[in-house]
Design a protein around this motif. Structure first.
Motif, PDB file in Angstrom:
ATOM      1  N   SER A  32       0.851  -1.188   0.000  1.00 18.31           N
ATOM      2  CA  SER A  32       0.000   0.000   0.000  1.00 18.31           C
ATOM      3  C   SER A  32       0.885   1.235   0.000  1.00 18.31           C
ATOM      4  CB  SER A  32      -0.898   0.018   1.250  1.00 18.31           C
ATOM      5  OG  SER A  32      -1.852  -1.016   1.218  1.00 18.31           O
ATOM      6  N   MET A  33       0.386   2.286  -0.617  1.00 17.83           N
ATOM      7  CA  MET A  33       1.094   3.564  -0.596  1.00 17.83           C
ATOM      8  C   MET A  33       0.119   4.646  -0.164  1.00 17.83           C
ATOM      9  SD  MET A  33       3.525   3.493  -4.001  1.00 17.83           S
ATOM     10  CE  MET A  33       4.546   4.881  -3.440  1.00 17.83           C
ATOM     11  N   GLY A  34       0.653   5.735   0.284  1.00 20.81           N
ATOM     12  CA  GLY A  34      -0.241   6.794   0.717  1.00 20.81           C
ATOM     13  C   GLY A  34       0.495   8.085   0.973  1.00 20.81           C
ATOM     14  N   TRP A  35      -0.271   9.081   1.375  1.00 23.53           N
ATOM     15  CA  TRP A  35       0.250  10.401   1.714  1.00 23.53           C
ATOM     16  C   TRP A  35      -0.151  10.751   3.141  1.00 23.53           C
ATOM     17  CZ3 TRP A  35       3.281  13.182  -1.593  1.00 23.53           C
ATOM     18  CH2 TRP A  35       3.271  12.795  -2.936  1.00 23.53           C
ATOM     19  N   PHE A  36       0.780  11.369   3.838  1.00 20.20           N
ATOM     20  CA  PHE A  36       0.418  11.949   5.111  1.00 20.20           C
ATOM     21  C   PHE A  36       1.074  13.322   5.203  1.00 20.20           C
ATOM     22  CE2 PHE A  36       4.321  11.403   7.665  1.00 20.20           C
ATOM     23  CZ  PHE A  36       4.991  10.386   6.995  1.00 20.20           C
ATOM     24  N   ARG A  37       0.611  14.117   6.147  1.00 15.88           N
ATOM     25  CA  ARG A  37       1.149  15.461   6.290  1.00 15.88           C
ATOM     26  C   ARG A  37       1.339  15.793   7.762  1.00 15.88           C
ATOM     27  NH1 ARG A  37      -4.127  19.060   4.374  1.00 15.88           N
ATOM     28  NH2 ARG A  37      -5.477  18.540   6.150  1.00 15.88           N
ATOM     29  N   GLN A  38       2.185  16.758   7.986  1.00 15.35           N
ATOM     30  CA  GLN A  38       2.398  17.234   9.353  1.00 15.35           C
ATOM     31  C   GLN A  38       2.601  18.737   9.329  1.00 15.35           C
ATOM     32  OE1 GLN A  38       5.549  15.383  11.675  1.00 15.35           O
ATOM     33  NE2 GLN A  38       4.438  15.874  13.559  1.00 15.35           N
ATOM     34  N   LEU A  96       5.124   4.070   2.084  1.00 14.04           N
ATOM     35  CA  LEU A  96       4.877   2.738   1.511  1.00 14.04           C
ATOM     36  C   LEU A  96       4.980   1.712   2.633  1.00 14.04           C
ATOM     37  CD1 LEU A  96       6.259   1.273  -1.764  1.00 14.04           C
ATOM     38  CD2 LEU A  96       6.539  -0.004   0.357  1.00 14.04           C
ATOM     39  N   ALA A  97       4.033   0.767   2.632  1.00 16.23           N
ATOM     40  CA  ALA A  97       4.041  -0.292   3.634  1.00 16.23           C
ATOM     41  C   ALA A  97       3.358  -1.529   3.055  1.00 16.23           C
ATOM     42  CB  ALA A  97       3.322   0.162   4.900  1.00 16.23           C
ATOM     43  N   LEU A  98       3.446  -2.632   3.763  1.00 19.08           N
ATOM     44  CA  LEU A  98       2.914  -3.893   3.250  1.00 19.08           C
ATOM     45  C   LEU A  98       1.408  -3.848   3.052  1.00 19.08           C
ATOM     46  CD1 LEU A  98       4.917  -6.709   5.063  1.00 19.08           C
ATOM     47  CD2 LEU A  98       4.876  -6.181   2.613  1.00 19.08           C
ATOM     48  N   ASP A  99       0.702  -3.172   3.931  1.00 22.15           N
ATOM     49  CA  ASP A  99      -0.754  -3.120   3.824  1.00 22.15           C
ATOM     50  C   ASP A  99      -1.254  -1.859   4.533  1.00 22.15           C
ATOM     51  OD1 ASP A  99      -0.761  -5.851   6.149  1.00 22.15           O
ATOM     52  OD2 ASP A  99      -0.791  -3.726   6.622  1.00 22.15           O
ATOM     53  N   ARG A 100      -2.563  -1.694   4.527  1.00 28.05           N
ATOM     54  CA  ARG A 100      -3.150  -0.487   5.126  1.00 28.05           C
ATOM     55  C   ARG A 100      -2.818  -0.374   6.604  1.00 28.05           C
ATOM     56  NH1 ARG A 100      -7.318   2.259   2.874  1.00 28.05           N
ATOM     57  NH2 ARG A 100      -7.975   1.614   0.791  1.00 28.05           N
ATOM     58  N   GLY A 101      -2.877  -1.500   7.272  1.00 25.97           N
ATOM     59  CA  GLY A 101      -2.611  -1.463   8.710  1.00 25.97           C
ATOM     60  C   GLY A 101      -1.194  -1.034   9.015  1.00 25.97           C
ATOM     61  N   ALA A 102      -0.250  -1.564   8.249  1.00 29.02           N
ATOM     62  CA  ALA A 102       1.154  -1.195   8.434  1.00 29.02           C
ATOM     63  C   ALA A 102       1.374   0.271   8.079  1.00 29.02           C
ATOM     64  CB  ALA A 102       2.047  -2.092   7.590  1.00 29.02           C
ATOM     65  N   SER A 111       7.986   4.250  12.483  1.00 28.71           N
ATOM     66  CA  SER A 111       8.880   3.126  12.757  1.00 28.71           C
ATOM     67  C   SER A 111       9.412   2.563  11.443  1.00 28.71           C
ATOM     68  CB  SER A 111       8.121   2.031  13.499  1.00 28.71           C
ATOM     69  OG  SER A 111       8.871   0.832  13.492  1.00 28.71           O
ATOM     70  N   PRO A 112      10.731   2.482  11.281  1.00 31.29           N
ATOM     71  CA  PRO A 112      11.289   1.926  10.031  1.00 31.29           C
ATOM     72  C   PRO A 112      10.840   0.488   9.771  1.00 31.29           C
ATOM     73  CG  PRO A 112      12.992   3.036  11.304  1.00 31.29           C
ATOM     74  CD  PRO A 112      11.777   2.965  12.176  1.00 31.29           C
ATOM     75  N   GLU A 113      10.485  -0.221  10.845  1.00 36.02           N
ATOM     76  CA  GLU A 113      10.022  -1.598  10.646  1.00 36.02           C
ATOM     77  C   GLU A 113       8.671  -1.646   9.953  1.00 36.02           C
ATOM     78  OE1 GLU A 113      13.124  -1.491  13.505  1.00 36.02           O
ATOM     79  OE2 GLU A 113      11.170  -0.498  13.617  1.00 36.02           O
ATOM     80  N   SER A 114       7.933  -0.545   9.970  1.00 35.14           N
ATOM     81  CA  SER A 114       6.591  -0.511   9.385  1.00 35.14           C
ATOM     82  C   SER A 114       6.614  -0.235   7.902  1.00 35.14           C
ATOM     83  CB  SER A 114       5.737   0.538  10.099  1.00 35.14           C
ATOM     84  OG  SER A 114       5.592   0.233  11.470  1.00 35.14           O
ATOM     85  N   GLY A 115       7.668   0.393   7.396  1.00 39.18           N
ATOM     86  CA  GLY A 115       7.709   0.712   5.977  1.00 39.18           C
ATOM     87  C   GLY A 115       8.700   1.822   5.700  1.00 39.18           C
ATOM     88  N   ALA A 116       8.424   2.590   4.656  1.00 39.40           N
ATOM     89  CA  ALA A 116       9.339   3.651   4.238  1.00 39.40           C
ATOM     90  C   ALA A 116       8.569   4.940   3.968  1.00 39.40           C
ATOM     91  CB  ALA A 116      10.087   3.230   2.985  1.00 39.40           C
ATOM     92  N   TRP A 117       9.253   6.038   4.095  1.00 45.26           N
ATOM     93  CA  TRP A 117       8.654   7.333   3.774  1.00 45.26           C
ATOM     94  C   TRP A 117       9.727   8.251   3.216  1.00 45.26           C
ATOM     95  CZ3 TRP A 117       9.707   5.411   8.503  1.00 45.26           C
ATOM     96  CH2 TRP A 117      10.512   6.159   9.355  1.00 45.26           C
ATOM     97  N   GLY A 118       9.289   9.296   2.518  1.00 45.47           N
ATOM     98  CA  GLY A 118      10.229  10.209   1.891  1.00 45.47           C
ATOM     99  C   GLY A 118      10.617  11.356   2.801  1.00 45.47           C
ATOM    100  N   GLN A 119      11.319  12.319   2.206  1.00 41.30           N
ATOM    101  CA  GLN A 119      11.819  13.447   2.991  1.00 41.30           C
ATOM    102  C   GLN A 119      10.793  14.561   3.115  1.00 41.30           C
ATOM    103  OE1 GLN A 119      12.396  13.093  -0.200  1.00 41.30           O
ATOM    104  NE2 GLN A 119      11.927  15.130  -1.015  1.00 41.30           N
TER     105      GLN A 119
END
Length: 127
Positions: A32-38, A96-102, A111-119
């Motif tokens: 799964s991929m997605g967007w988040f903001r802060q 990016l993560a394995l699924d929606r929950g992750a 958490s790096p164990e959950s997936g990856a994110w950009g800068q």
């Protein structure tokens, strides 16, 4: 996995932007991929998720204004931002993560164990 966001900038309220996220090094068959903001001083907010089946969900705060899409050929993720308001000012990240929950866990914990994110790419909306 490497994720590189681009397309942020400064716009006036009511304006539009299109964010892109170039992904490389993906070894998962399904993800799964997605967007988040802060925003400054605020908690991270997951705003759009595209799962392995192409199903897209949005946060209520952006529903009807933002549109997420994904190019399956090159694994590039896009986010079209319309009708922007000053409340949308934030640093926008793709993830990016394995699924929606992750993916949800990644946004909560980074958490790096959950997936990856950009800068991240900055979006600033002025009134």
């Amino acid at each position: 996995v490497q994720l590189v966001e681009s397309g942020g900038g400064s716009v006036q309220a009511g304006g539009s932007l299109r964010l892109s996220c170039a992904a490389s090094g993906i070894t998962y068959r399904r993800y799964s991929m997605g967007w988040f903001r802060q925003a400054a001083g605020e908690q991270r907010e997951r705003i759009a998720t595209i799962d392995n089946y192409g199903s897209i969900t949005y946060a209520d705060s952006v529903k009807g204004r933002f549109t997420a899409s994904k190019d399956p050929v090159n694994s590039t993720l896009y986010l079209q931002l319309n009708s922007l308001t000053p409340g949308d000012t934030a640093l926008y990240y793709c993830a990016l993560a394995l699924d929606r929950g992750a993916l949800a866990l990644l946004v909560r914990t980074l958490s790096p164990e959950s997936g990856a994110w950009g800068q991240g790419t900055q979006v600033t909306v002025s009134s």
